[in-house]
Design a protein around this motif. Sequence first.
Motif, PDB file in Angstrom:
ATOM      1  N   GLY A 123       6.232   1.086  -7.425  1.00 55.13           N
ATOM      2  CA  GLY A 123       5.304   0.283  -6.644  1.00 55.13           C
ATOM      3  C   GLY A 123       4.165  -0.252  -7.476  1.00 55.13           C
ATOM      4  O   GLY A 123       3.784  -1.433  -7.364  1.00 55.13           O
ATOM      5  N   PHE A 124       3.622   0.602  -8.332  1.00 46.93           N
ATOM      6  CA  PHE A 124       2.518   0.178  -9.189  1.00 46.93           C
ATOM      7  C   PHE A 124       3.004  -0.806 -10.245  1.00 46.93           C
ATOM      8  O   PHE A 124       2.310  -1.772 -10.569  1.00 46.93           O
ATOM      9  CB  PHE A 124       1.870   1.397  -9.843  1.00 46.93           C
ATOM     10  CG  PHE A 124       0.554   1.103 -10.497  1.00 46.93           C
ATOM     11  CD1 PHE A 124      -0.599   0.975  -9.739  1.00 46.93           C
ATOM     12  CD2 PHE A 124       0.468   0.938 -11.871  1.00 46.93           C
ATOM     13  CE1 PHE A 124      -1.824   0.699 -10.335  1.00 46.93           C
ATOM     14  CE2 PHE A 124      -0.744   0.660 -12.474  1.00 46.93           C
ATOM     15  CZ  PHE A 124      -1.891   0.545 -11.700  1.00 46.93           C
ATOM     16  N   PRO A 170       2.172   6.693  -4.183  1.00 53.58           N
ATOM     17  CA  PRO A 170       2.661   7.787  -5.036  1.00 53.58           C
ATOM     18  C   PRO A 170       2.138   7.752  -6.469  1.00 53.58           C
ATOM     19  O   PRO A 170       2.001   8.799  -7.107  1.00 53.58           O
ATOM     20  CB  PRO A 170       4.188   7.604  -4.998  1.00 53.58           C
ATOM     21  CG  PRO A 170       4.445   6.904  -3.710  1.00 53.58           C
ATOM     22  CD  PRO A 170       3.277   5.983  -3.517  1.00 53.58           C
ATOM     23  N   HIS A 171       1.834   6.555  -6.975  1.00 55.65           N
ATOM     24  CA  HIS A 171       1.328   6.439  -8.345  1.00 55.65           C
ATOM     25  C   HIS A 171       0.041   7.232  -8.543  1.00 55.65           C
ATOM     26  O   HIS A 171      -0.216   7.754  -9.640  1.00 55.65           O
ATOM     27  CB  HIS A 171       1.099   4.965  -8.683  1.00 55.65           C
ATOM     28  CG  HIS A 171       0.360   4.753  -9.973  1.00 55.65           C
ATOM     29  ND1 HIS A 171       0.976   4.843 -11.208  1.00 55.65           N
ATOM     30  CD2 HIS A 171      -0.955   4.478 -10.222  1.00 55.65           C
ATOM     31  CE1 HIS A 171       0.076   4.623 -12.152  1.00 55.65           C
ATOM     32  NE2 HIS A 171      -1.091   4.394 -11.597  1.00 55.65           N
ATOM     33  N   PHE A 172      -0.762   7.347  -7.517  1.00 57.71           N
ATOM     34  CA  PHE A 172      -2.070   7.987  -7.634  1.00 57.71           C
ATOM     35  C   PHE A 172      -2.011   9.493  -7.403  1.00 57.71           C
ATOM     36  O   PHE A 172      -3.041  10.164  -7.446  1.00 57.71           O
ATOM     37  CB  PHE A 172      -3.048   7.338  -6.651  1.00 57.71           C
ATOM     38  CG  PHE A 172      -3.259   5.873  -6.912  1.00 57.71           C
ATOM     39  CD1 PHE A 172      -4.092   5.443  -7.929  1.00 57.71           C
ATOM     40  CD2 PHE A 172      -2.589   4.912  -6.158  1.00 57.71           C
ATOM     41  CE1 PHE A 172      -4.270   4.099  -8.193  1.00 57.71           C
ATOM     42  CE2 PHE A 172      -2.765   3.564  -6.410  1.00 57.71           C
ATOM     43  CZ  PHE A 172      -3.610   3.153  -7.431  1.00 57.71           C
ATOM     44  N   VAL A 197      15.148   9.338 -10.698  1.00 59.50           N
ATOM     45  CA  VAL A 197      14.873   8.761  -9.378  1.00 59.50           C
ATOM     46  C   VAL A 197      13.446   9.066  -8.933  1.00 59.50           C
ATOM     47  O   VAL A 197      12.741   8.184  -8.424  1.00 59.50           O
ATOM     48  CB  VAL A 197      15.881   9.286  -8.339  1.00 59.50           C
ATOM     49  CG1 VAL A 197      15.475   8.850  -6.928  1.00 59.50           C
ATOM     50  CG2 VAL A 197      17.282   8.778  -8.659  1.00 59.50           C
ATOM     51  N   SER A 198      12.993  10.303  -9.134  1.00 61.41           N
ATOM     52  CA  SER A 198      11.640  10.667  -8.696  1.00 61.41           C
ATOM     53  C   SER A 198      10.579   9.925  -9.512  1.00 61.41           C
ATOM     54  O   SER A 198       9.538   9.525  -8.978  1.00 61.41           O
ATOM     55  CB  SER A 198      11.426  12.178  -8.790  1.00 61.41           C
ATOM     56  OG  SER A 198      11.558  12.637 -10.128  1.00 61.41           O
ATOM     57  N   THR A 254       0.828  -1.213   0.000  1.00 58.53           N
ATOM     58  CA  THR A 254       0.000   0.000   0.000  1.00 58.53           C
ATOM     59  C   THR A 254       0.854   1.250   0.000  1.00 58.53           C
ATOM     60  O   THR A 254       0.587   2.208  -0.741  1.00 58.53           O
ATOM     61  CB  THR A 254      -0.930   0.007   1.230  1.00 58.53           C
ATOM     62  OG1 THR A 254      -1.745  -1.168   1.214  1.00 58.53           O
ATOM     63  CG2 THR A 254      -1.822   1.232   1.219  1.00 58.53           C
ATOM     64  N   LEU A 255       1.902   1.273   0.799  1.00 61.82           N
ATOM     65  CA  LEU A 255       2.751   2.457   0.909  1.00 61.82           C
ATOM     66  C   LEU A 255       3.478   2.768  -0.396  1.00 61.82           C
ATOM     67  O   LEU A 255       3.611   3.933  -0.777  1.00 61.82           O
ATOM     68  CB  LEU A 255       3.764   2.265   2.041  1.00 61.82           C
ATOM     69  CG  LEU A 255       3.192   2.264   3.470  1.00 61.82           C
ATOM     70  CD1 LEU A 255       4.288   1.972   4.485  1.00 61.82           C
ATOM     71  CD2 LEU A 255       2.517   3.599   3.779  1.00 61.82           C
TER      72      LEU A 255
END
Length: 296
Positions: free
Chosen positions: A170-171, A112-114, A162-163, A107-108
């Motif tokens: 994760g996604f 960021p993908h969203f 990197v960003s 989940t963590l």
Amino acid sequence: MRLRKNAVLYWMLLPGMILVFVFHYLPMAGLVMAFQDFKPWLGFVKSPWVGWENFQMAFQREDSLQVVWNTFFIACTKIIVNLVVPVVFALLLNEIRHMGLKKVIQTLVYLPHFLSWVVFGGIVGDILSSQGIINTLVLPSLGLDPILFLADGNWFRFVVIVSDNWKEFGFATIVFLAALSNIDPSLYEAAEVDGANRWRQTWAVTLPALVPIVIVVGTLAMSSVLNAGFDQIFNLYNPLVYDKGDIIDTFVYRVGLLNSEFGLGTAIGLFKSAVGFIMVIIAYVLASRFANYRIF
């Protein structure tokens, strides 16, 4: 008969098809500007035709060649990093046996993908600013001088790569976790009987099982080799890093809209689209040949 049987499904497709037609196909009429000295007050009909002049001008500009190289470098590096990191993370995550901890980590890293790049870019900018946590706490604690990450071209490229990976890995891991879940458990049991430890099982069983999906993802990513991420670059860059951070999309935005050189901007955009179209075909052929991946 088949059409009548699936009529409801086809009607459900209609809104999406209309949106694609309006926002993706109708605007293609504007490609004629690439061959015109386009003047908004004259329109498409009365603007004078200049043939290939805009394309010649685009490749004669020193900054345009640098922009193409920046785009190629950033996009290719993103493809490699965004392929390697999710695979490694999926392997590590797959080794966690505590399901509660595993779900929390998933989940963590997905969150960021969203977030839009407007929000995420602001977070990155605050962290890396001269008064951000990196320059005020982390670097001084290591005995290092502050670094202007968003004002130095070489550091800017590093930040971009990197960003982007931080936001998306994760996604992207979902695909590889799905592939890992489809591996036959009997293969691990057989490897364990043969005396293989977890590390050896990873090399002999897990990685070979991931090769097909890695080939598919990698080859299909080739189609975006000239798509380095307009949203991200636009929200992070500034004139100080144009020489190393400017990409085709941001260059077209500045030249075509801000400088009102509509024909030149359209010509550069058309060149990018043509290369992207060719790369999509190549990627599909490679995926079909090496991973037996087919859409039709």
